[in-house]
Each structure stands twice: as C-alpha cells, then as structure tokens.
Write a protein that holds these residues in place. Sequence first.
Motif, PDB file in Angstrom:
ATOM      1  N   LEU A 160       0.865  -1.183   0.000  1.00 33.63           N
ATOM      2  CA  LEU A 160       0.000   0.000   0.000  1.00 33.63           C
ATOM      3  C   LEU A 160       0.901   1.232   0.000  1.00 33.63           C
ATOM      4  O   LEU A 160       1.485   1.595   1.029  1.00 33.63           O
ATOM      5  N   MET A 161       1.002   1.857  -1.150  1.00 31.31           N
ATOM      6  CA  MET A 161       1.956   2.953  -1.328  1.00 31.31           C
ATOM      7  C   MET A 161       1.690   4.090  -0.350  1.00 31.31           C
ATOM      8  O   MET A 161       2.623   4.688   0.182  1.00 31.31           O
ATOM      9  N   GLU A 162       0.390   4.395  -0.102  1.00 28.62           N
ATOM     10  CA  GLU A 162       0.057   5.549   0.734  1.00 28.62           C
ATOM     11  C   GLU A 162       0.426   5.337   2.201  1.00 28.62           C
ATOM     12  O   GLU A 162       0.508   6.303   2.962  1.00 28.62           O
ATOM     13  N   LEU A 163       0.659   4.089   2.594  1.00 23.71           N
ATOM     14  CA  LEU A 163       0.969   3.797   4.003  1.00 23.71           C
ATOM     15  C   LEU A 163       2.378   3.232   4.187  1.00 23.71           C
ATOM     16  O   LEU A 163       2.891   3.197   5.300  1.00 23.71           O
ATOM     17  N   GLY A 164       2.969   2.749   3.111  1.00 19.14           N
ATOM     18  CA  GLY A 164       4.255   2.076   3.239  1.00 19.14           C
ATOM     19  C   GLY A 164       4.135   0.736   3.957  1.00 19.14           C
ATOM     20  O   GLY A 164       5.047   0.301   4.651  1.00 19.14           O
ATOM     21  N   ILE A 165       2.968   0.093   3.808  1.00 18.44           N
ATOM     22  CA  ILE A 165       2.698  -1.191   4.463  1.00 18.44           C
ATOM     23  C   ILE A 165       2.511  -2.242   3.374  1.00 18.44           C
ATOM     24  O   ILE A 165       1.895  -1.962   2.348  1.00 18.44           O
ATOM     25  N   ASP A 166       3.039  -3.438   3.616  1.00 20.70           N
ATOM     26  CA  ASP A 166       2.788  -4.528   2.674  1.00 20.70           C
ATOM     27  C   ASP A 166       1.843  -5.532   3.343  1.00 20.70           C
ATOM     28  O   ASP A 166       2.156  -6.089   4.401  1.00 20.70           O
ATOM     29  N   LEU A 167       0.693  -5.747   2.710  1.00 18.21           N
ATOM     30  CA  LEU A 167      -0.316  -6.611   3.346  1.00 18.21           C
ATOM     31  C   LEU A 167       0.132  -8.068   3.420  1.00 18.21           C
ATOM     32  O   LEU A 167      -0.444  -8.851   4.177  1.00 18.21           O
ATOM     33  N   SER A 168       1.178  -8.425   2.666  1.00 22.81           N
ATOM     34  CA  SER A 168       1.668  -9.799   2.786  1.00 22.81           C
ATOM     35  C   SER A 168       2.374 -10.003   4.135  1.00 22.81           C
ATOM     36  O   SER A 168       2.636 -11.134   4.537  1.00 22.81           O
ATOM     37  N   ASP A 169       2.650  -8.899   4.863  1.00 23.10           N
ATOM     38  CA  ASP A 169       3.222  -9.006   6.215  1.00 23.10           C
ATOM     39  C   ASP A 169       2.148  -9.139   7.298  1.00 23.10           C
ATOM     40  O   ASP A 169       2.460  -9.256   8.474  1.00 23.10           O
TER      41      ASP A 169
END
Length: 286
Positions: free
Chosen positions: A52-61
């Motif tokens: 998620l570019m806007e959060l810098g979070i990867d949902l695979s984590d």
Amino acid sequence: MTEFFADAEASFNDARFIFYGYPFEGTACFRKGTAKAPDEIRRHSYNFETYLMELGIDLSDVALNDYGNLELTKDQGKNESLVTDLVTKIVNGGKFPIGLGGEHSLTPPAVKAVQAKYPNLVVVILDAHLDFRVEYENNPRSHATVTRRVSEIVGAGQVCSIGTRSVSRAEISEARGIGLKFIESGWTELREYLADLIDDLDGPVYLSLDMDAIDPAFAPGVGTPEPFGMTPYEVIQTINFFADRIVGFDCVEVCPPYDNGNTSALAARLTRHLVGAIWQTQQRFK
Ligand code: MN
Ligand code: MN
C-alpha cells in the motif's frame, strides 16, 4: 464463495484480521443484487498490489484470514445470531472482524458482539441515509433501520453518522430530538468536523461503511444511489482519523448487477487501506 479475499492466507487461529461474507439482500427496497457483493469484492481484491503505497505497508506481512460466507436464510433472527456468534468468536480471540455485505442489516448484530467486548464502544456510520427509522415495511431489521438499532445497542450519544443527505422528515426531527450526531455531506470541510468529533467521542470505534455514502460518480453500483456524496479521499481521511481506535469494520451495500466493476474495486481497496492503517497504528495487531 469462489475465492478468498486477496492475501487472506493465514489460518483463523494465526490471523489478526478475519473477513466474513454476509450475502443477504432480503430487505433491499430499490435495486436488488447486493447478496452477490461479498464474492465480487473478493474477486476485485486481486486487482491490487500487496504493497500500500500511501501507508508504506505490505499486506503480505499482515496475517489475514477469510472465514467465507455465512450460511444465511430468510430468517433474519437466525441470521443475526450467526453474525453475533462469529463476531463474538473473532473479538474474544483478540482479532479484528471485517464484514463484507450484503445489505446494511449486517451491522447491528456485529455491533452487538463488539460492544459486549468493548462496553464504551462508539459507532461511526458512513452513509447517505440516516437509517434511523423505527421500522421499514413493518420490519425492524430492515437496512433502513440500522442506525436506530445500533443506537439502541450502544446509546444514541455513542453514534455518529457521516455523509448524511437522505432522511424522512420524521427521521430527522427524531434524530435531532434525541441529539444523534450526524455530519451532512458536501457542505463542510470534513476534516474540521472530524477533529471535533474525536474530542466528543471517547473509546474504541466500530466503523460501518455503507458504500452509498460515496458519490455515485465514484460508487455507482449500490442499492440506493444518492447524488452529492463523499469522495473516496474523504473516506480515507475518516479511516485515518480513527485508525488508532477502530476495533471492528464492515463494508456494505455494494450491488454488483448495477456496477461497472469500479464500486467493488473501490470497496476492496478501501478495505485494504483500512487493514493497513490499523496494522500501522495499533501495536496490539502486530
Ligand atoms: Mn445504510
Ligand atoms: Mn445508505
């Protein structure tokens, strides 16, 4: 159900976030078809990157699980028990429930379960409609009575509707009499109102997103479209404002037969943003 919500690959026990589908449209009063939405939203969830570019979070984590669809019948009393039982199991396991409607009648039994765990629960409802009728077509469990039922569960002072622009005269005068908080769409700088709201409302938040809160230009595929609605960015803003306090969520009222695909895609993407925002701000989910 044909496929899980994208990236929901963890087991129920390992997951922090649990998706469940509520394929019900029994009280829909205008366009039918919202029972198809849980599977359509899942299908469109595969369109997106895990990052998620806007959060810098990867949902695979993030450990996500998709429970599948509830086995619903025409008996709304039984359906409500199924929702309440499952959501109780989710919140008592320290997990986060994500309901995919289906119509808005999903919300009261979910709120009932979450409120049992968090007694000072606040409910924020994004919706074009106030949904404050006592009953509709002789049915107290209609999708037009959701805010009323929820305010009976948590107390009217613990509820706020955002995006409001469609009410009956009786609804609005009762809502004003009771002191129900609502923010009309369009006429205000939402951010200022959200800041006031956060001061007003203490405690954990259950967020219910009726997709018709969003303008039909962005979300055409809903059961009861209402012009002059919110933008998707305002929904993101609302999610971000409450992210550190949200303990339960549902996304309802997408109506695939009237959609060009974009409403299911938007519902999936907003839900993915919500998961990322909560993961980022709430240490307990890490
Ligand atoms: Mn609604
Ligand atoms: Mn609505």
